[in-house]
Design a protein around this motif. Sequence first.
Motif, short mmCIF file in Angstrom:
data_model
loop_
_atom_site.label_atom_id
_atom_site.label_comp_id
_atom_site.label_asym_id
_atom_site.label_seq_id
_atom_site.Cartn_x
_atom_site.Cartn_y
_atom_site.Cartn_z
N LYS A 116 0.83 -1.21 0.00
CA LYS A 116 0.00 0.00 0.00
C LYS A 116 0.86 1.26 0.00
O LYS A 116 0.53 2.26 -0.62
CB LYS A 116 -0.93 0.02 1.22
CG LYS A 116 -2.05 -1.00 1.16
CD LYS A 116 -3.18 -0.50 0.30
CE LYS A 116 -4.08 -1.57 -0.23
NZ LYS A 116 -5.06 -2.10 0.67
N VAL A 117 2.00 1.21 0.72
CA VAL A 117 2.89 2.38 0.76
C VAL A 117 3.48 2.62 -0.62
O VAL A 117 3.55 3.76 -1.09
CB VAL A 117 4.00 2.19 1.81
CG1 VAL A 117 5.10 3.20 1.62
CG2 VAL A 117 3.43 2.33 3.19
N LYS A 120 0.84 4.17 -2.81
CA LYS A 120 0.53 5.56 -2.46
C LYS A 120 1.65 6.49 -2.91
O LYS A 120 1.40 7.59 -3.38
CB LYS A 120 0.34 5.66 -0.94
CG LYS A 120 -0.04 7.02 -0.46
CD LYS A 120 -1.52 7.24 -0.53
CE LYS A 120 -1.90 8.64 -0.12
NZ LYS A 120 -3.30 8.93 -0.24
N GLU A 121 2.89 6.02 -2.76
CA GLU A 121 4.02 6.88 -3.18
C GLU A 121 4.02 7.08 -4.68
O GLU A 121 4.26 8.17 -5.19
CB GLU A 121 5.34 6.26 -2.71
CG GLU A 121 5.60 6.52 -1.25
CD GLU A 121 6.86 5.85 -0.75
OE1 GLU A 121 7.39 4.95 -1.44
OE2 GLU A 121 7.30 6.22 0.34
N GLN A 124 1.38 9.54 -5.47
CA GLN A 124 1.77 10.91 -5.13
C GLN A 124 2.76 11.46 -6.13
O GLN A 124 2.73 12.63 -6.49
CB GLN A 124 2.38 10.96 -3.72
CG GLN A 124 1.32 10.97 -2.65
CD GLN A 124 1.92 10.96 -1.27
OE1 GLN A 124 3.05 10.55 -1.09
NE2 GLN A 124 1.17 11.39 -0.30
#
Lengths: 129, 297
Positions: A116-117, A120-121, A124
């Motif tokens: 998930k990280v 998300k990165e 972004q």
Amino acid sequence: MNGEDFRSKLREFHLRSKEQSSQESRVILEDEKKMNNACCVKLYLEDHTIGNLTRMNLLKQKEVTFSGYRQIHPLQHTIEIKVQTNGSIKPYDAIQKTFQDLSDEFKNLEEEWARKVAEKEKHQMKLEI
Amino acid sequence: MYKYNFEQNSQHRIEILELSDEKCKFSFEGDLSIANAIRRVMIAEVPVMAIHFVDIIENTSPLSDEFLAQRLAKCMIGKLMQIPLDDQKTKVVFTLRQKNLNDAPLEITSQHLEPEFGQVGEMAIRPVRMFSPINGKEVGIPITRLGKNQSVHVRCHALKGFGKMHAKWTPINIATFRHEAELNFDHSQTQSLSLFEKQSIRDSCPMNVFAMDANQDLIVNAIEKCVFCEECIRCAESMKKPRLIKMQHKKNKYIFTVESAGQLKAADIVQKALIVLRKKVDEISQDLSFAQQQQQI
């Protein structure tokens, strides 16, 4: 004061393990004499983090009829977990199953978190561009 | 008791709401004891480095020796080394040597701590870099102030530890979780709401949870922002519709807020917390089987 005490106890424990050149156990297992199919596990240098986690997840197993934990004294870093089963499995096996389930659970959470990280990165970075 | 099935597909238990280097907000679906364990481990059991031993060679600053040592311990050291916990053989040493020759007071900050073991550049083990929120310039963590001809010369030895041993070794400033809200509308009453009434409910919420959709209907837009202030319920009551909105905790769903103190990135703190928890459980499980074998003998 409690933190420094914990630090020195942890150091003592590790030094003792090195001297005896084997991993010393932080666990004492006792069979409960007053209840049927019950055992009591004393964990040294542990606190409510593991205590509550184990207790709540033991109650999720159908065979477990009683499960509770307590910190014997707030100045001593020991917790005691009591388990009673209905007889179809041994209380020791119930605890080991809980630990196994929790271990798998945390492994899945780690993998999901990493995924998930990364997503998300990436998301972004796309927004910045 | 909510029977959570461990074999459930765990693909969608975590949703990240906000992510940056310092702060991270995510929602987690699972048992309360697991959420609390993650929170406790983030605060107290994720290892970081901090100054532990201070050799004071000269201190003519306005702070006493032990006060100076305590201020130095609060300087967060970034770049975790792969060394054992509480290991004193690895020399992670900083020197602070400053003398104020001017009339004006000299502020000693964490930027004045120089590493002794030769690593330079980005990979050096050094105090965390802090940037001013006002003008973005790099500032240091203030340690003390020196007047004219005062000086300080110390050697600081950093050790790896975790929050349970001392609060200087905690990686977070904020690690909390709260319940997610569940807002249910009474459908028989929502049909009879006028546009003005719907707009006033939407405007009553300080966190902008509600929104109007394309059909001028009231919908719940951002449920994770709800803080249970019940303003919407009060607004509905004032419009003589008391049981319009029902507010509950959503079972087993929690919203975490994690703010890092600077040594680790917020996302890394959560990851390390999960690793530490798994290792803890594995270690206890092994110790338990060892104790069982010993008893049988």
